[in-house]
Design an enzyme around this catalytic site. Structure first.
Site, PDB file in Angstrom:
ATOM      1  N   HIS A  57     -20.522  49.999  20.625  1.00  0.00           N
ATOM      2  CA  HIS A  57     -20.035  50.174  18.988  1.00  0.00           C
ATOM      3  C   HIS A  57     -19.093  49.494  18.784  1.00  0.00           C
ATOM      4  O   HIS A  57     -18.604  48.756  17.604  1.00  0.00           O
ATOM      5  CB  HIS A  57     -20.287  51.649  18.606  1.00  0.00           C
ATOM      6  CG  HIS A  57     -21.760  52.010  18.277  1.00  0.00           C
ATOM      7  ND1 HIS A  57     -22.499  52.321  17.417  1.00  0.00           N
ATOM      8  CD2 HIS A  57     -22.623  52.417  19.338  1.00  0.00           C
ATOM      9  CE1 HIS A  57     -23.582  52.892  17.295  1.00  0.00           C
ATOM     10  NE2 HIS A  57     -23.954  52.748  18.827  1.00  0.00           N
ATOM     11  N   ASP A  81     -18.829  53.277  11.051  1.00  0.00           N
ATOM     12  CA  ASP A  81     -19.886  53.309  11.919  1.00  0.00           C
ATOM     13  C   ASP A  81     -21.015  54.094  11.417  1.00  0.00           C
ATOM     14  O   ASP A  81     -20.642  55.173  10.811  1.00  0.00           O
ATOM     15  CB  ASP A  81     -19.453  53.469  13.493  1.00  0.00           C
ATOM     16  CG  ASP A  81     -20.698  53.396  14.494  1.00  0.00           C
ATOM     17  OD1 ASP A  81     -20.653  52.209  14.937  1.00  0.00           O
ATOM     18  OD2 ASP A  81     -21.560  54.207  14.475  1.00  0.00           O
TER      19      ASP A  81
END
Length: 473
Positions: free
Chosen positions: A18, A121
């Protein structure tokens, strides 16, 4: 007089996959907009700190291509318990809000400029109130595909508005999802939606998504046109969607072991099947033997990334000291001329190689986008997270993949037989040339999307314009 810098804050999930994706997005944005500065507070858990540190150290190296207008803000972390369950990572993110606020405030004081917004995120929605505290809008960076985003939103809608609990509604054999042309079979619903604790987390995420100004999706409009059009219809309180992918880090492995690529150089064009199951993918000894028998039985050339499983939440596989200990007796000698077994492999470089004709994959979204980028047809063998959904998307919706399995789950402990694996490999390498044709078309579209005037390029410009104007409200 120089134009005032515009600042965005990116909040990454504390895992390398990520973080890398967010950094690549930041690099793309600052390259296109010369007044933009992106600050990235780096949250780490003890279970991922070593890998994150290796990556951030590489960004600080003299040969790094990291733009100085992308700033990593390293946060101290002494609160994490390495023996805690995986769900505690979300609690860790929650606990870091004061540190993120402090780090962003200090960076704004140092560098000046105008803070325009936060990009969180998909797993970091607990940070929305940090952005609210600064008086700026929030956006979500969704690191999976548009169709899966639609599934998350629909699952939350079913739960909250229609009283459908997927963890209990076992009589539902399939679901109608607005972002899919076909009904979704229950067998490929990701495990987190079938577990009460995790389903609650996902529903909260979806509710938080709806509170934001927009969702940046790591996909290509041409690849998921049906899903993107559905999300952009304005129905069901869905925020504006920006398909701006593929966001990939294709240069990360340039300094990897060259012997793998040298071996591939010696193989005929499109003759090698590549097996690789991601940074978290590994099998027990019994399953390894079944894969080996399938490869030998198929007669196809192969490159197999084989790693040792490690117990523990979020624990990454390690390398075998002697890989022959888990392979059938004499296997390495018998396949010496046609196959190679390795540990970690430079996946992007392998997929880019002319000799690779097929990819047996766990269907992680980054791996899926890399395979699409290089036009390599896939055979699906999902393991965890949203990978079963991705496998269904690839096989049934996009028709660019065959399957070993679509519904395999690591936690099942099931052993997939050599016969089934061999059948999947043969289908991948010997049948249906239309899959390769479609992959080539998607590859061309993905590369074109990021060029000036391409769909993703235009979406990036639109996002930048929207976030800067939203910050004025």
């Amino acid at each position: 007089m120089a134009e005032q810098p515009q600042q965005l804050v990116f909040i990454p999930f504390p895992s390398v996959g990520h973080l890398v994706s967010m950094v690549e997005l930041a690099k793309l944005l600052v390259h296109r907009h010369t007044t933009l500065v992106v600050s990235i507070p780096v949250i780490t858990s003890l279970s991922t700190a070593a890998a994150v540190t290796r990556y951030t150290d590489s960004l600080a190296a003299p040969d790094s291509d990291l733009n100085p207008r992308v700033k990593l803000l390293h946060l101290a972390n002494d609160d994490d318990d390495p023996s805690a369950p995986a769900g505690s990572v979300l609690a860790l993110i929650q606990s870091q809000k004061p540190r993120v606020t402090e780090a962003v405030s200090a960076e704004l004081t140092r560098s000046g400029g105008r803070l325009a917004g936060f990009v969180h995120d998909m797993f970091c929605t607990s940070m929305l109130d940090v952005a609210e505290g600064f008086g700026v809008p929030s956006y979500i960076y969704f690191t999976s595909g548009a169709a899966f985003l639609g599934f998350i939103l629909r699952a939350q809608e079913l739960h909250d508005q229609e009283g459908v609990d997927l963890t209990e509604s076992k009589e539902l054999a399939e679901l109608a999802i607005p972002t899919l042309k076909h009904h979704l079979p229950r067998k490929v619903i990701p495990s987190s939606f079938l577990n009460k604790e995790w389903a609650s987390v996902v529903h909260t995420m979806a509710r938080d998504f709806r509170k934001t100004k927009g969702i940046l999706v790591n996909t290509v409009k041409e690849l998921e046109s049906y899903a993107v059009d559905s999300l952009s219809s304005g129905k069901n309180n869905t925020p504006k969607v920006y398909p701006l992918g593929p966001i990939l880090n294709l240069k990360a492995e340039e300094n990897s072991d060259g012997s793998i690529l040298q071996w591939l150089d010696q193989q005929p064009e499109y003759s090698v099947v590549f097996l690789c199951f991601g940074s978290m993918g590994a099998f027990n000894a019994e399953q390894v033997k079944e894969i080996a028998c399938a490869l030998e039985g198929s007669g196809h050339r192969f490159l197999w990334s084989l790693r040792r499983p490690v117990q523990g939440a979020w624990a990454s596989p390690t390398e075998y000291e002697n890989v022959s200990e888990v392979l059938p007796e004499g296997f390495l000698d018998r396949i010496r001329e046609v196959g190679r077994v390795t540990g970690w492999a430079p996946q992007a470089a392998v997929l880019a190689h002319r000799s690779v004709g097929g990819f047996v994959s766990h269907c992680g979204w980054n791996s899926t986008l890399e395979s699409l980028w290089f036009g390599v047809p896939m055979a699906t063998w999902p393991m965890y997270a949203e990978q079963q959904f991705n496998a269904f998307l690839l096989v049934e919706e996009l028709r660019v993949a065959t399957e070993v399995r679509m519904d395999y789950r690591t936690e099942s402990g099931e052993i997939v037989s050599a016969e089934e694996i061999e059948r999947g490999i043969r289908s991948l390498m010997e049948e249906d040339c239309s899959r390769k044709t479609r992959m080539k078309e998607f590859s061309d579209q993905a590369k074109g999307a990021l060029m000036d005037g391409g769909s993703s390029s235009c979406s990036i410009t639109e996002f930048f314009r929207d976030v800067m104007s939203a910050g004025d409200v």
